[in-house]
Design a protein around this motif. Structure first.
Motif, short mmCIF file in Angstrom:
data_model
loop_
_atom_site.label_atom_id
_atom_site.label_comp_id
_atom_site.label_asym_id
_atom_site.label_seq_id
_atom_site.Cartn_x
_atom_site.Cartn_y
_atom_site.Cartn_z
N ARG A 1 -8.10 -5.67 1.46
CA ARG A 1 -9.25 -6.57 1.39
C ARG A 1 -8.82 -8.00 1.77
O ARG A 1 -8.02 -8.61 1.05
CB ARG A 1 -9.86 -6.57 0.00
CG ARG A 1 -10.29 -5.19 -0.48
CD ARG A 1 -10.91 -5.26 -1.87
NE ARG A 1 -11.29 -3.93 -2.35
CZ ARG A 1 -11.96 -3.69 -3.48
NH1 ARG A 1 -12.33 -4.73 -4.26
NH2 ARG A 1 -12.25 -2.46 -3.84
N THR B 1 -6.00 -1.81 -5.78
CA THR B 1 -6.82 -2.73 -5.00
C THR B 1 -5.92 -3.87 -4.55
O THR B 1 -5.24 -4.49 -5.38
CB THR B 1 -7.98 -3.28 -5.85
OG1 THR B 1 -8.84 -2.20 -6.22
CG2 THR B 1 -8.78 -4.32 -5.08
N PHE C 1 -17.99 -3.58 3.91
CA PHE C 1 -16.56 -3.36 3.66
C PHE C 1 -16.09 -4.42 2.68
O PHE C 1 -16.43 -5.60 2.79
CB PHE C 1 -15.77 -3.46 4.96
CG PHE C 1 -16.08 -2.37 5.95
CD1 PHE C 1 -15.74 -1.05 5.69
CD2 PHE C 1 -16.71 -2.68 7.15
CE1 PHE C 1 -16.03 -0.05 6.60
CE2 PHE C 1 -16.99 -1.68 8.08
CZ PHE C 1 -16.66 -0.35 7.79
N ASP C 2 -15.25 -4.01 1.72
CA ASP C 2 -14.83 -4.91 0.66
C ASP C 2 -13.99 -6.07 1.20
O ASP C 2 -13.06 -5.87 1.99
CB ASP C 2 -14.01 -4.15 -0.39
CG ASP C 2 -14.86 -3.22 -1.24
OD1 ASP C 2 -16.04 -3.55 -1.43
OD2 ASP C 2 -14.35 -2.18 -1.70
N ASP D 1 -3.13 3.71 -4.83
CA ASP D 1 -4.40 3.67 -5.55
C ASP D 1 -4.79 2.27 -6.01
O ASP D 1 -5.81 2.11 -6.71
CB ASP D 1 -4.34 4.60 -6.76
CG ASP D 1 -4.09 6.05 -6.38
OD1 ASP D 1 -4.68 6.49 -5.37
OD2 ASP D 1 -3.31 6.72 -7.07
N ARG E 1 0.83 -1.21 0.00
CA ARG E 1 0.00 0.00 0.00
C ARG E 1 0.87 1.27 0.00
O ARG E 1 0.50 2.28 -0.62
CB ARG E 1 -0.93 -0.01 1.22
CG ARG E 1 -1.75 1.25 1.43
CD ARG E 1 -2.66 1.53 0.24
NE ARG E 1 -3.75 0.57 0.13
CZ ARG E 1 -4.28 0.19 -1.04
NH1 ARG E 1 -3.83 0.69 -2.18
NH2 ARG E 1 -5.27 -0.68 -1.08
N TYR F 1 -6.83 -3.91 8.47
CA TYR F 1 -7.29 -4.00 7.09
C TYR F 1 -8.01 -2.71 6.68
O TYR F 1 -7.77 -2.17 5.60
CB TYR F 1 -8.23 -5.19 6.91
CG TYR F 1 -7.52 -6.51 6.76
CD1 TYR F 1 -7.12 -6.96 5.50
CD2 TYR F 1 -7.25 -7.33 7.86
CE1 TYR F 1 -6.47 -8.17 5.35
CE2 TYR F 1 -6.60 -8.54 7.72
CZ TYR F 1 -6.21 -8.95 6.46
OH TYR F 1 -5.56 -10.14 6.30
N LEU F 2 -8.89 -2.23 7.54
CA LEU F 2 -9.66 -1.04 7.19
C LEU F 2 -8.78 0.20 7.13
O LEU F 2 -8.91 1.02 6.21
CB LEU F 2 -10.78 -0.83 8.22
CG LEU F 2 -11.83 -1.94 8.30
CD1 LEU F 2 -12.89 -1.58 9.33
CD2 LEU F 2 -12.47 -2.21 6.94
N GLU F 3 -7.85 0.33 8.06
CA GLU F 3 -6.98 1.50 8.09
C GLU F 3 -6.11 1.60 6.85
O GLU F 3 -5.76 2.71 6.41
CB GLU F 3 -6.09 1.45 9.34
CG GLU F 3 -6.83 1.70 10.64
CD GLU F 3 -5.98 1.35 11.84
OE1 GLU F 3 -4.78 1.05 11.65
OE2 GLU F 3 -6.51 1.37 12.97
N ASN F 4 -5.75 0.46 6.28
CA ASN F 4 -4.83 0.44 5.14
C ASN F 4 -5.53 0.10 3.82
O ASN F 4 -4.86 -0.11 2.81
CB ASN F 4 -3.70 -0.56 5.39
CG ASN F 4 -2.80 -0.13 6.53
OD1 ASN F 4 -1.93 0.71 6.35
ND2 ASN F 4 -3.02 -0.70 7.72
N ASP F 5 -6.87 0.06 3.86
CA ASP F 5 -7.65 -0.23 2.67
C ASP F 5 -7.21 -1.55 2.02
O ASP F 5 -6.94 -1.62 0.82
CB ASP F 5 -7.55 0.92 1.66
CG ASP F 5 -8.54 0.78 0.50
OD1 ASP F 5 -9.54 0.05 0.66
OD2 ASP F 5 -8.30 1.40 -0.57
#
Length: 380
Positions: free
Chosen positions: A110, A89, A133-134, A87, A82, A104-108
């Motif tokens: 999945r 996925t 959440f993905d 940008d 990340r 996971y959520l803090e660093n986007d």
């Protein structure tokens, strides 16, 4: 060629060098992408430090070539990636360990949810936030590693009350026998995956790894996730490898010496000289990823290196820091102290070495040593 990162040591202080061509990685991704039709997306697996080639430079080259979705194994790899690709996925294949959801959520990132417990934990997270959440959901179609059973998968995804607001971003499974396309297991997995995911065709689906990409469109679905082929490895057994090599390992010659007929070479006295030999000892060993099992004995040949177009067979056991090569039939002027020998690369395929070591080229690539001078540029 220039080192991608500043190196505190002079290049001549290393026993060898590892050259990595990230443009070749991008070229291989574009080749595989060209096998796809319609809107099928070509992702990339960059786990295990991009199969030993360097996650950051490989990931950046792939992103520059057009790749937007990446797969790693563990959350630490995902968080590191990340930083390089803000940008992109990014999916973490090894799933959701307890207490890690916030990371996971803090660093986007999945997670690929691989058990019923993981799916329920993620659903609870979504319900508490009142939103989806993905995350991917992995269904096991026969490999019996990670993944919900088909019954668990169908019962869970069809239960609206249980799912709540959670809508998976990806449904996936993994081929067990892709390296042998004619294996009946491939068709069984394909049919099962197609059947149990059919009610959810509005969700992106993925089955194909490198071998699956090369096996044809019926395996492609909405997204493919090649790995070994990106790095020049052989995804399908017993067929010509269409991929471009991306890495070359070269080791320096430390000494050239004569071995009388009848003498033995290396630890364990496993290889006996059948004639008077001239051997070269090079500065590479199993601590550098040159697997010990590729050595030779009196009963079986070992692997080989290349010196300016000449094959140099490995003599005796591979030790931690050095390998002995037979250079008897190679011109003297090519075998000098300090000269480089190609141990792996365009002329010594990882798949060929792997056959001698009774393993697969994945192990060679992911074991590439940290003691070599690492440079990024063309292999020539």
């Amino acid at each position: 060629m220039l080192s991608l990162h500043e190196d505190p040591f002079h290049a001549d202080l290393y026993g060898g060098r590892l050259t990595i061509d990230v443009e070749a990685i991008a070229k291989n991704w574009l080749f595989l992408k060209g096998k796809l039709t319609g809107d099928t997306e070509c992702a990339a697996a960059v786990k295990a430090d991009a199969y030993g080639t360097g996650q950051a430079p490989a990931g950046q080259a792939l992103f520059n070539a057009g790749c937007r979705t990446f797969f790693v194994a563990v959350p630490t790899e995902a968080i590191s990636l990340r930083q390089t690709l803000p940008d992109a996925t990014i999916y973490a294949l090894n799933g959701l360990l307890p207490g890690t959801s916030d990371h996971y959520l803090e660093n986007d990132i999945r997670p690929v949810l691989g058990s019923l417990e993981e799916v329920r934990d993620w659903i609870d997270l979504c319900k508490s936030a009142g939103r989806s959440f993905d995350a991917a959901v992995h269904v096991d179609t026969g490999i019996h590693r990670l993944g919900l059973s088909p019954d668990e998968f169908s019962a869970t995804l069809s239960d609206a009350d249980l799912m709540g607001p959670f809508v998976p971003s990806l449904l996936m499974s993994h081929l067990a026998c892709g390296s042998t396309p004619d294996h009946a297991m491939n068709k069984r997995q394909l049919d099962l995956f197609r059947t149990i995911t059919a009610p959810y065709a509005h969700i992106q689906r993925s089955l194909a790894n490198s071998a699956g990409v090369l096996m044809g469109p019926e395996y492609h679905f909405d997204l493919v996730r090649p790995g070994i082929s990106l790095y020049g490895g052989q995804a399908i057994d017993d067929t010509p490898n269409p991929m471009t090599p991306v890495a070359k390992v070269e080791a320096r010659i430390m000494i050239v010496r004569n071995v009388p007929a009848g003498d033995t070479i290396g630890y364990g006295a496993m290889h006996t000289a059948k004639r008077t030999l001239r051997n070269a000892v090079v500065a590479a060993g199993y601590a550098d990823g040159m697997l010990r099992r590729a050595g030779s004995t009196d009963e079986r040949p070992g692997g080989f290196a290349m010196i300016e177009g000449h094959k140099a067979p490995i003599l005796g056991r591979i030790s931690m820091d050095m390998i002995t090569l037979d250079v008897t039939d190679i011109p003297d002027h090519l075998v000098k102290r300090g000269a480089f020998v190609e141990m792996l690369g365009p002329n010594v395929a990882a798949a060929d070495l792997a056959a001698y070591a009774e393993t697969i080229d994945y192990e060679y690539l992911t074991s590439l040593g940290q003691r070599f001078h690492r440079v990024y540029g063309p292999l020539t």
